[in-house]
Write a protein that holds these residues in place. Structure first.
Motif, PDB file in Angstrom:
ATOM      1  N   TYR A 156       0.983  -1.313  -0.034  1.00  0.00           N
ATOM      2  CA  TYR A 156       0.060   0.029   0.034  1.00  0.00           C
ATOM      3  C   TYR A 156       0.794   1.099  -0.181  1.00  0.00           C
ATOM      4  N   VAL A 157       0.795   2.047  -1.125  1.00  0.00           N
ATOM      5  CA  VAL A 157       1.666   3.022  -1.146  1.00  0.00           C
ATOM      6  C   VAL A 157       0.923   4.218  -1.656  1.00  0.00           C
ATOM      7  N   VAL A 158       1.152   5.516  -1.061  1.00  0.00           N
ATOM      8  CA  VAL A 158       0.518   6.778  -1.356  1.00  0.00           C
ATOM      9  C   VAL A 158       1.396   7.979  -1.438  1.00  0.00           C
ATOM     10  N   ASP A 159       0.798   8.804  -2.247  1.00  0.00           N
ATOM     11  CA  ASP A 159       1.362  10.115  -2.332  1.00  0.00           C
ATOM     12  C   ASP A 159       0.672  11.201  -1.502  1.00  0.00           C
ATOM     13  N   LEU A 160       1.465  12.017  -0.736  1.00  0.00           N
ATOM     14  CA  LEU A 160       1.290  12.948   0.226  1.00  0.00           C
ATOM     15  C   LEU A 160       1.448  14.462  -0.504  1.00  0.00           C
ATOM     16  N   GLU A 161       0.219  15.055  -0.583  1.00  0.00           N
ATOM     17  CA  GLU A 161       0.027  16.366  -1.258  1.00  0.00           C
ATOM     18  C   GLU A 161       0.354  17.328  -0.316  1.00  0.00           C
ATOM     19  N   GLU A 162       0.908  18.411  -0.579  1.00  0.00           N
ATOM     20  CA  GLU A 162       1.321  19.605   0.338  1.00  0.00           C
ATOM     21  C   GLU A 162       0.041  20.277   0.660  1.00  0.00           C
ATOM     22  N   GLY A 163      -0.077  20.526   2.008  1.00  0.00           N
ATOM     23  CA  GLY A 163      -1.198  20.996   2.909  1.00  0.00           C
ATOM     24  C   GLY A 163      -2.254  19.971   3.280  1.00  0.00           C
ATOM     25  N   SER A 164      -2.015  18.772   2.852  1.00  0.00           N
ATOM     26  CA  SER A 164      -3.147  17.645   3.097  1.00  0.00           C
ATOM     27  C   SER A 164      -2.649  17.181   4.441  1.00  0.00           C
ATOM     28  N   GLN A 165      -3.707  16.666   5.334  1.00  0.00           N
ATOM     29  CA  GLN A 165      -3.710  16.251   6.699  1.00  0.00           C
ATOM     30  C   GLN A 165      -4.326  14.539   6.567  1.00  0.00           C
ATOM     31  N   HIS A 166      -3.518  13.905   7.389  1.00  0.00           N
ATOM     32  CA  HIS A 166      -3.684  12.422   7.332  1.00  0.00           C
ATOM     33  C   HIS A 166      -3.628  11.955   8.768  1.00  0.00           C
ATOM     34  N   LEU A 167      -4.226  10.599   9.078  1.00  0.00           N
ATOM     35  CA  LEU A 167      -4.004   9.789  10.283  1.00  0.00           C
ATOM     36  C   LEU A 167      -3.055   8.544   9.867  1.00  0.00           C
ATOM     37  N   MET A 168      -2.023   8.334  10.227  1.00  0.00           N
ATOM     38  CA  MET A 168      -1.152   7.438   9.688  1.00  0.00           C
ATOM     39  C   MET A 168      -0.173   6.945  10.914  1.00  0.00           C
ATOM     40  N   ARG A 169       0.349   5.565  10.598  1.00  0.00           N
ATOM     41  CA  ARG A 169       1.227   4.969  11.393  1.00  0.00           C
ATOM     42  C   ARG A 169       2.338   5.729  11.713  1.00  0.00           C
ATOM     43  N   TYR A 170       2.660   5.953  13.099  1.00  0.00           N
ATOM     44  CA  TYR A 170       4.102   6.904  13.220  1.00  0.00           C
ATOM     45  C   TYR A 170       5.286   6.440  12.644  1.00  0.00           C
ATOM     46  N   ARG A 171       5.520   4.941  12.620  1.00  0.00           N
ATOM     47  CA  ARG A 171       6.819   4.484  12.058  1.00  0.00           C
ATOM     48  C   ARG A 171       6.775   4.786  10.768  1.00  0.00           C
ATOM     49  N   THR A 172       5.842   4.871   9.921  1.00  0.00           N
ATOM     50  CA  THR A 172       5.734   5.150   8.607  1.00  0.00           C
ATOM     51  C   THR A 172       6.356   6.632   8.036  1.00  0.00           C
ATOM     52  N   ILE A 173       5.989   7.584   9.041  1.00  0.00           N
ATOM     53  CA  ILE A 173       6.287   8.701   8.662  1.00  0.00           C
ATOM     54  C   ILE A 173       7.305   9.486   9.451  1.00  0.00           C
ATOM     55  N   ALA A 174       7.959   8.738  10.328  1.00  0.00           N
ATOM     56  CA  ALA A 174       9.021   9.038  11.188  1.00  0.00           C
ATOM     57  C   ALA A 174      10.217  10.127  10.427  1.00  0.00           C
ATOM     58  N   PRO A 175      10.692   9.434   9.417  1.00  0.00           N
ATOM     59  CA  PRO A 175      11.735  10.080   8.718  1.00  0.00           C
ATOM     60  C   PRO A 175      11.368  11.291   8.459  1.00  0.00           C
ATOM     61  N   LEU A 176      10.006  11.572   7.839  1.00  0.00           N
ATOM     62  CA  LEU A 176       9.518  12.708   7.280  1.00  0.00           C
ATOM     63  C   LEU A 176       9.629  13.969   8.390  1.00  0.00           C
ATOM     64  N   ILE A 177       9.272  13.464   9.561  1.00  0.00           N
ATOM     65  CA  ILE A 177       9.246  14.368  10.477  1.00  0.00           C
ATOM     66  C   ILE A 177      10.712  14.862  10.719  1.00  0.00           C
ATOM     67  N   SER A 178      11.707  14.102  10.718  1.00  0.00           N
ATOM     68  CA  SER A 178      13.050  14.443  11.165  1.00  0.00           C
ATOM     69  C   SER A 178      13.408  15.364  10.014  1.00  0.00           C
ATOM     70  N   SER A 179      13.078  15.177   8.719  1.00  0.00           N
ATOM     71  CA  SER A 179      13.354  15.831   7.421  1.00  0.00           C
ATOM     72  C   SER A 179      12.747  17.380   7.388  1.00  0.00           C
ATOM     73  N   GLY A 180      11.644  17.459   8.175  1.00  0.00           N
ATOM     74  CA  GLY A 180      10.822  18.612   8.206  1.00  0.00           C
ATOM     75  C   GLY A 180       9.841  18.634   7.191  1.00  0.00           C
ATOM     76  N   ALA A 181       9.794  17.513   6.402  1.00  0.00           N
ATOM     77  CA  ALA A 181       8.453  17.364   5.178  1.00  0.00           C
ATOM     78  C   ALA A 181       7.303  17.234   5.819  1.00  0.00           C
ATOM     79  N   VAL A 182       6.853  16.771   7.047  1.00  0.00           N
ATOM     80  CA  VAL A 182       5.396  16.873   7.603  1.00  0.00           C
ATOM     81  C   VAL A 182       5.706  17.387   9.203  1.00  0.00           C
ATOM     82  N   GLN A 183       4.626  17.776   9.533  1.00  0.00           N
ATOM     83  CA  GLN A 183       4.620  17.940  10.993  1.00  0.00           C
ATOM     84  C   GLN A 183       3.243  17.499  11.678  1.00  0.00           C
ATOM     85  N   LEU A 184       3.572  17.108  12.919  1.00  0.00           N
ATOM     86  CA  LEU A 184       2.397  16.404  13.656  1.00  0.00           C
ATOM     87  C   LEU A 184       1.409  17.572  14.183  1.00  0.00           C
ATOM     88  N   ILE A 185       0.082  17.051  14.164  1.00  0.00           N
ATOM     89  CA  ILE A 185      -0.833  18.148  14.765  1.00  0.00           C
ATOM     90  C   ILE A 185      -1.859  17.403  15.617  1.00  0.00           C
TER      91      ILE A 185
END
Length: 222
Positions: free
Chosen positions: A193-222
C-alpha cells in the motif's frame, strides 16, 4: 500573536547562528513542541532553537521595561511573552517526561547512533538521563534485587522498561509533497500500500511510516 514580535518595542535582533527572525524562531519552536508532544518517541533535540528563543525572551523583557505601563502594547506583549514561555516550558517538560519513561532505550539509541547522526539529547539532557538511570538502578537494587537470590539480582533495563510504541497512529500535516510513501508493506493477505502525500493535506498514519519525514521537516504532527 507572533506578528507582535516585529513591533518597534520588541527586539529586532536575529539569532546570529541560524539567521532567523524572532517570528521564525517562535514558529520553529512551536513546530518542535507539537512534534515532540504528539510523537510517541523522543525526537532529536532542538537545543539551538531553545537557546535562541531564551535569548529573544530576555530581549523582549528588557525592551518591555521601556514601554509605558499604560501603553496598550504592554499588555499584549506581556501575553505574548507568557505564551512563548509556556510553549518553551511545555516542550522541555515533554522531553524530560519521555526521558524518564524510556531512559534505557534513549541512552541505548544515543550510544549506538552513527557518526554524523544528530544527537537525540542536549548535553544537559544526556547528563539528566544518565543520572536518572543510575538512580533508578540503585533504587531497584536496594529495594528489591539485593533481597533476592544471586541468580535473580541482575536486571536488563532494556527488557524491563517498555519501548516507545512506534506503531501508534498520529495526525500529521504535509509541508512538502511526498511520493510513494509506503503505508503498509506487502503481506500474504494484502498487496503493498503506497500513497502520495500532497502539500497541505492532513492524514492519520502509523508513526513508524512517517518518522523519517518528521526528522526531515517534510511533515509536522498536529
Amino acid at each position: 500573536m507572533s506578528e507582535s514580535l516585529s513591533d518597534d518595542d520588541i527586539s529586532q535582533e536575529e539569532c546570529q547562528e541560524d539567521g532567523m527572525t524572532p517570528a521564525d524562531l517562535i514558529a520553529k519552536l512551536e513546530e518542535a513542541w507539537r512534534n515532540e508532544k504528539f510523537s510517541p518517541e523522543l525526537l532529536a533535540s532542538q537545543s539551538e532553537v531553545v537557546e535562541c528563543v531564551m535569548e529573544q525572551l530576555t530581549h523582549m523583557e528588557d525592551n518591555l521595561q521601556k514601554v509605558k505601563k499604560r501603553d496598550p502594547k504592554a499588555a499584549i506583549h506581556h501575553m505574548e511573552i507568557d505564551r512563548i514561555r509556556f510553549v518553551l516550558c511545555s516542550y522541555v517538560r515533554s522531553r524530560l517526561q519521555k526521558i524518564e519513561k524510556f531512559f534505557p532505550h534513549v541512552l541505548e539509541k544515543e550510544k549506538s547512533r552513527g557518526k554524523g547522526e544528530p544527537s537525540l539529547l542536549s548535553p544537559e539532557e544526556f547528563a539528566f538521563a544518565k543520572e536518572y538511570a543510575a538512580n533508578t538502578e540503585d533504587h531497584m537494587k536496594s529495594a528489591a534485587l539485593s533481597h533476592m537470590p544471586p541468580i535473580l539480582q541482575t536486571l536488563d533495563m532494556l527488557k524491563a522498561v517498555p519501548a516507545p510504541c512506534l506503531d501508534s497512529f498520529v495526525f500529521l500535516r504535509v509541508k512538502e509533497r511526498q511520493e510513494n510513501i509506503l503505508v503498509e508493506p506487502e503481506t500474504d493477505d494484502q498487496s503493498e500500500y503506497v500513497v502520495d502525500l500532497e502539500e497541505g493535506s492532513q492524514h492519520l498514519m502509523r508513526y513508524r511510516t512517517i518518522a523519517p519525514l518528521i526528522s526531515s521537516g517534510a511533515v509536522q504532527l498536529i
